[in-house]
Design a protein around this motif. Sequence first.
Motif, PDB file in Angstrom:
ATOM      1  N   SER A  94      23.183  12.834 -26.919  1.00  0.00           N
ATOM      2  CA  SER A  94      23.582  12.781 -28.331  1.00  0.00           C
ATOM      3  C   SER A  94      24.696  13.775 -28.636  1.00  0.00           C
ATOM      4  O   SER A  94      25.577  13.503 -29.459  1.00  0.00           O
ATOM      5  N   ARG A  97      28.113  12.154 -27.202  1.00  0.00           N
ATOM      6  CA  ARG A  97      28.313  10.711 -27.342  1.00  0.00           C
ATOM      7  C   ARG A  97      29.778  10.338 -27.592  1.00  0.00           C
ATOM      8  O   ARG A  97      30.233   9.277 -27.173  1.00  0.00           O
ATOM      9  N   THR A 171      16.273   8.977 -26.931  1.00  0.00           N
ATOM     10  CA  THR A 171      17.277   8.034 -27.418  1.00  0.00           C
ATOM     11  C   THR A 171      16.651   6.679 -27.722  1.00  0.00           C
ATOM     12  O   THR A 171      16.884   6.088 -28.780  1.00  0.00           O
TER      13      THR A 171
END
Length: 264
Positions: A94, A97, A171
Amino acid sequence: MTEATSRNPWQVTAHVWHALFLREAMARVTADRIAWFWLLAEPIAHVLLLVGVRTMIGRVRIIPGAEFIPWLVVGVTSFILFRNQMTKGMHAISANRALFAYRQVHPADTVLVRSGLEGTLSSIVMIILVCVFTLLGQDIIPVDPMKVMGFWVLIWLFGMGTGLISSVLVTVLPESQKFLSMIMLPLYFLSGVMIPIQYFPHGIREYLMYNPLVHAIEFVRSGFFEGYRMVDGVSVLYLGYWVVGALLLGLLLQVRFKSRLMSE
């Protein structure tokens, strides 16, 4: 033929990892004004707190084959090595990304590089702590450095494998983050970091031995202290199965959910 097209996949991967490592290192050390200081202060704070707790309840004693404070330092730093890779690794995807816009960067790269960075920092901290506590008169120089390094690397690889797994879980299933964070505290106390596994009743000890961190930390301690008596039942083979299994499962999950990890 251009330089970019002449590079083989291994060279591309090496360049990606090098760039990610520098990026992660800068972010890790400059996250706030005391980020670099906390790397060293955290394990010392753990040791001081646990020594204080043991003193208050009147149970500070010499561990068979080792002094209590050096024994505690080794256990705390070994556990932090594993914990940081799992907890930091789960957020690697994250946090990076935006970099997936570059086709050379894959989700697994971010986790592997972050795990490598955390392992490097933990190793440096361990060396510094050994020097500091030696200067303070504590007997913490390893009697078998090669054994210590070998099992330190196994903990490192185990943490890397769990980081690969946890990054996929948080995720695909965001609710799992709370569970993964919650289990760290009980795992801390049930891995023999503060209380020797030998002190637990035999019936409970049998279940604690299913925890691979117990085996790993016991082997690291045996490399530090001559004559240290490890708990009965520790196994290199059992630990190895967990390390290999975690790495293989983590890599398989990264491949299976790659497209989802990049788009979430």
